[in-house]
Design a protein around this motif. Structure first.
Motif, PDB file in Angstrom:
ATOM      1  N   UNK A  99       0.815  -1.208   0.000  1.00 47.77           N
ATOM      2  CA  UNK A  99       0.000   0.000   0.000  1.00 47.77           C
ATOM      3  C   UNK A  99       0.852   1.263   0.000  1.00 47.77           C
ATOM      4  N   UNK A 100       0.448   2.211  -0.834  1.00 44.43           N
ATOM      5  CA  UNK A 100       1.154   3.483  -0.984  1.00 44.43           C
ATOM      6  C   UNK A 100       0.391   4.591  -0.268  1.00 44.43           C
ATOM      7  N   UNK A 101       1.122   5.375   0.493  1.00 41.29           N
ATOM      8  CA  UNK A 101       0.608   6.573   1.157  1.00 41.29           C
ATOM      9  C   UNK A 101       1.437   7.736   0.624  1.00 41.29           C
ATOM     10  N   UNK A 102       1.283   7.986  -0.666  1.00 38.93           N
ATOM     11  CA  UNK A 102       2.161   8.894  -1.401  1.00 38.93           C
ATOM     12  C   UNK A 102       2.374  10.265  -0.799  1.00 38.93           C
ATOM     13  N   UNK A 103       1.364  10.864  -0.224  1.00 39.08           N
ATOM     14  CA  UNK A 103       1.482  12.196   0.364  1.00 39.08           C
ATOM     15  C   UNK A 103       1.568  12.146   1.886  1.00 39.08           C
ATOM     16  N   UNK A 104       1.724  10.965   2.446  1.00 40.72           N
ATOM     17  CA  UNK A 104       1.858  10.752   3.896  1.00 40.72           C
ATOM     18  C   UNK A 104       0.626  11.192   4.684  1.00 40.72           C
ATOM     19  N   UNK A 105      -0.527  11.222   4.044  1.00 38.27           N
ATOM     20  CA  UNK A 105      -1.752  11.648   4.729  1.00 38.27           C
ATOM     21  C   UNK A 105      -2.128  10.660   5.832  1.00 38.27           C
ATOM     22  N   UNK A 106      -2.152   9.365   5.525  1.00 33.49           N
ATOM     23  CA  UNK A 106      -2.489   8.354   6.521  1.00 33.49           C
ATOM     24  C   UNK A 106      -1.396   8.266   7.585  1.00 33.49           C
ATOM     25  N   UNK A 107      -0.150   8.324   7.151  1.00 29.33           N
ATOM     26  CA  UNK A 107       0.985   8.286   8.081  1.00 29.33           C
ATOM     27  C   UNK A 107       0.861   9.404   9.114  1.00 29.33           C
ATOM     28  N   UNK A 108       0.528  10.603   8.656  1.00 25.72           N
ATOM     29  CA  UNK A 108       0.361  11.742   9.570  1.00 25.72           C
ATOM     30  C   UNK A 108      -0.859  11.550  10.465  1.00 25.72           C
ATOM     31  N   UNK A 109      -1.939  10.963   9.919  1.00 26.29           N
ATOM     32  CA  UNK A 109      -3.133  10.707  10.729  1.00 26.29           C
ATOM     33  C   UNK A 109      -2.813   9.722  11.855  1.00 26.29           C
TER      34      UNK A 109
END
Length: 160
Positions: A99-109
């Motif tokens: 899975x790709x979180x290209x803009x780090x949106x989920x990572x930041x969440x």
């Protein structure tokens, strides 16, 4: 703030590379029911991630599934094409969702971002592993910078 045991997985859209092109994957759907393991890595094709972290989950996929895990997913702040190529290079097959979180949106969440801008890598994901049951985190292991101890497939197996 970093996600904690007992917290619900945040809603987000991730991307998965497929033969037909990138496909959106909703975390709400991915973690809705059953037991899932998500592990995050700082980047595809990076040394520890390629030599130890991802291969461990591929090797232990059957053992994880035997303990009731329905989904095993690897996530990085890369694009879906890179994640698909890395999965192919590593012989992942259908054992681990890439899975790709290209803009780090989920990572930041999740509160698990790692700023490696000074090293020319931008914002990445910390190395971690979590177990979720019916969308709620039941186990979370975040590595110290540069370490690979608590987020391995063996550590996750021990936590199940």
């Amino acid at each position: 703030m970093t996600i904690q045991v007992g917290d619900r997985i945040p809603s987000a859209k991730l991307m998965q590379g497929t033969a037909e092109g990138p496909r959106e994957v909703s975390t709400d759907e991915l973690f809705k029911s059953g037991t899932a393991v998500l592990f995050g890595v700082p980047g595809a094709f990076t040394p520890t991630c390629s030599a130890r972290h991802l291969p461990g989950f591929v090797e232990k996929a059957d053992a994880l599934k035997a303990k009731g895990v329905g989904t095993i997913a690897c996530m990085a702040v890369n694009d879906a094409f890179v994640m698909a190529a890395w999965g192919k290079d590593q012989g992942v097959g259908d054992k681990v969702m890439m899975l790709a979180d290209g803009a780090a949106v989920f990572t930041k969440a999740l509160g698990l971002e790692l700023d490696l801008t000074a090293r020319g890598l931008g914002v990445r994901c910390q190395r971690f592993a979590l177990i979720a049951r019916d969308g709620v985190v039941t186990h979370l292991a975040v590595e110290a910078p540069g370490a690979f101890e608590v987020s391995s497939a063996d550590a996750v197996l021990a936590a199940l």
